[in-house]
Design an enzyme around this catalytic site. Structure first.
Site, mmCIF file in Angstrom:
data_model
loop_
_atom_site.group_PDB
_atom_site.id
_atom_site.type_symbol
_atom_site.label_atom_id
_atom_site.label_comp_id
_atom_site.label_asym_id
_atom_site.label_seq_id
_atom_site.Cartn_x
_atom_site.Cartn_y
_atom_site.Cartn_z
ATOM 1 N N LYS A 72 -11.980 -4.661 -2.958
ATOM 2 C CA LYS A 72 -13.104 -3.670 -3.166
ATOM 3 C C LYS A 72 -12.206 -2.310 -3.624
ATOM 4 C CE LYS A 72 -14.081 -3.606 1.508
ATOM 5 N NZ LYS A 72 -12.833 -3.401 2.246
ATOM 6 N N LYS A 103 -5.848 -10.730 -5.589
ATOM 7 C CA LYS A 103 -7.097 -10.991 -4.863
ATOM 8 C C LYS A 103 -8.158 -10.057 -5.592
ATOM 9 C CE LYS A 103 -6.968 -8.245 -0.827
ATOM 10 N NZ LYS A 103 -7.623 -8.083 0.146
ATOM 11 N N LYS A 143 0.794 -1.062 -0.012
ATOM 12 C CA LYS A 143 -0.169 0.147 -0.079
ATOM 13 C C LYS A 143 0.781 1.498 0.103
ATOM 14 C CE LYS A 143 -4.384 -1.742 1.748
ATOM 15 N NZ LYS A 143 -5.739 -1.596 2.045
HETATM 16 P P1 ATP Z 1 -9.343 -2.942 0.193
HETATM 17 O O1 ATP Z 1 -9.286 -3.316 -1.116
HETATM 18 O O2 ATP Z 1 -9.976 -1.769 0.666
HETATM 19 O O3 ATP Z 1 -8.056 -3.320 0.888
HETATM 20 P P2 ATP Z 1 -10.369 -5.612 0.721
HETATM 21 O O4 ATP Z 1 -11.711 -5.991 -0.323
HETATM 22 O O5 ATP Z 1 -9.066 -6.315 0.423
HETATM 23 O O6 ATP Z 1 -10.350 -4.148 0.846
HETATM 24 P P3 ATP Z 1 -10.410 -5.772 3.520
HETATM 25 O O7 ATP Z 1 -11.612 -4.852 3.872
HETATM 26 O O8 ATP Z 1 -9.101 -5.907 3.524
HETATM 27 O O9 ATP Z 1 -10.744 -6.165 2.029
HETATM 28 O O10 ATP Z 1 -10.905 -7.362 4.213
HETATM 29 C C1 ATP Z 1 -11.850 -7.718 4.786
HETATM 30 C C2 ATP Z 1 -12.147 -9.168 4.999
HETATM 31 O O11 ATP Z 1 -12.278 -9.967 3.783
HETATM 32 C C3 ATP Z 1 -10.536 -9.610 5.687
HETATM 33 O O12 ATP Z 1 -11.141 -10.786 6.419
HETATM 34 C C4 ATP Z 1 -10.139 -10.354 4.549
HETATM 35 O O13 ATP Z 1 -9.019 -11.142 5.039
HETATM 36 C C5 ATP Z 1 -11.330 -10.606 3.567
HETATM 37 N N1 ATP Z 1 -10.868 -10.729 2.031
HETATM 38 C C6 ATP Z 1 -10.676 -9.714 1.591
HETATM 39 N N2 ATP Z 1 -10.568 -9.919 0.257
HETATM 40 C C7 ATP Z 1 -10.569 -11.341 0.057
HETATM 41 C C8 ATP Z 1 -10.716 -12.155 -0.944
HETATM 42 N N3 ATP Z 1 -10.345 -11.686 -2.470
HETATM 43 N N4 ATP Z 1 -10.888 -13.478 -0.824
HETATM 44 C C9 ATP Z 1 -11.240 -14.021 0.500
HETATM 45 N N5 ATP Z 1 -11.267 -13.131 1.551
HETATM 46 C C10 ATP Z 1 -10.894 -11.652 1.405
#
Ligand code: ATP
Ligand code: LTN
Length: 328
Positions: A197, A194, A111
């Protein structure tokens, strides 16, 4: 009863990855544990947020938790910033964490590379996460694999603190997934990253509030390979493996069962089934969400969650202060 806790950042509408990786696991296990689920809004402000958007996202996320099946009678549901002890405990833990440990975190490295000028909060983020967990003496933290390193750091901080000041924290078990499957839901267009969002390219990301046509289009145009064989092989077939994982997470069928089900069928047929399943689940969630979003039930649930968790957190904070020799 063992405790289970997880947090989600209100940094945008949540994705199918967030649902399958974190929320669904909480829902499936909420009967078995004393469960805590919260909105990590203090984590969200480690990167710039628009205040109006942020507040909207917090409310939407609570409504989505409930729509996904998080039961307010079986979980403490709260907003991190409404319990000021999280930030207070975090500071005390920061003073027991090394700069070197934090700068080595993969998420920080990723990040911070994206921004030329990033906040100190981006670096100390995992310590706040450790506070979220250690305050409640949590046993199990269901998160995706991307958060595993932060969880290990929380363990290290707890072990170090206990050694230095005497038994204070329960060491959280390094349980990442309940079924031993640590595979993350991947971006449909670029299965080497991955599904996230905050991704720039939304073509590879399925949002929980997205309409059915758009979901179908994204799944039907997901990246695959030229082999025409539906089996799980993330190294050589990342696109198809991702779709298999999504299908398996929703239907609870094993990868082998899916391989048998689609033997001799083409990718188009398989993708259609994946799309049907995703749309079925997402529409159910959306129907509930639309009922909840404008009800005053949400405020009542959050007041209760805040009051309950503040009591526990205050006690832990006072204990830490006493052990560390702070105050009078
Ligand atoms: P950002 O893009 O804002 O970093 P994010 O979509 O990666 O957000 P987080 O808010 O960081 O999501 O994560 C929320 C939860 O969802 C965490 O427990 C994370 O491990 C899980 N998670 C996030 N992305 C994935 C994914 N692609 N597959 C499975 N679990 C996920
Ligand atoms: N950092 C996590 C959200 C989060 C969390 C936590 C998860 C904050 N505090 C405590 C589990 C336990 C994320 O971005 N997914």
């Amino acid at each position: 009863m063992k405790k289970m806790l997880t947090g989600l950042q209100p940094s945008g509408v949540i994705t199918l990855g967030n649902y399958l990786g974190a929320i669904k696991k909480m829902v499936e296990n909420q009967e078995k544990y004393d469960s805590y689920i919260f909105i990590a809004d203090l984590h969200a402000i480690t990167v710039t947020q628009d205040p109006v958007e942020l507040r909207k996202n917090i409310k939407n996320l609570i409504a989505l938790y409930l729509a996904c099946g998080i039961d307010p009678n079986k979980n403490k549901i709260y907003i991190q910033s409404e319990n000021e002890y999280h930030a207070n405990v975090s500071w005390l833990l920061e003073c027991n964490t090394y700069y070197g440990e934090l700068s080595r975190m993969t998420q920080f490295k990723d990040k911070s590379l994206k921004h030329t000028n990033f906040s100190a909060g981006l670096l100390t983020y995992p310590v706040l996460m450790a506070a979220d967990i250690l305050i409640y003496d949590v046993d199990i933290v269901p998160v995706g694999k991307d958060q595993k390193q932060h969880l290990e750091l929380a363990r290290d901080i707890a072990i170090r603190f206990n050694k230095k000041y005497g038994e204070t924290f329960k060491i959280p078990e390094p349980v990442i997934s309940f079924d031993g499957n640590e595979f993350l839901v991947k971006d449909l267009q670029n299965p080497s990253i991955k599904m996230s969002k905050s991704s720039e390219n939304k073509k590879g990301v399925i949002m929980l509030l997205e309409d059915a046509d758009s979901i179908r289009k994204k799944i039907m145009s997901a990246t695959t390979d030229s082999e025409m064989s539906v089996h799980f092989d993330p190294k050589n077939k990342p696109g198809i493996s991702n779709l298999i994982h999504i299908y398996s997470s929703i239907t609870n069928k094993t990868y082998d069962e899916i391989k048998d089900e689609f033997k001799g069928k083409n990718y188009g047929e398989f993708k259609k089934c994946v799309a049907d399943e995703v749309i079925r689940v997402v529409s159910e969630i959306q129907e509930k969400y639309n009922k909840i979003i404008n009800s005053d039930e949400i405020d009542k649930i959050l007041d209760e969650g805040r009051d309950y968790t503040r009591k526990i957190a205050k006690e832990k904070y006072e204990l830490l202060k006493e052990k560390m020799g702070l105050g009078r």
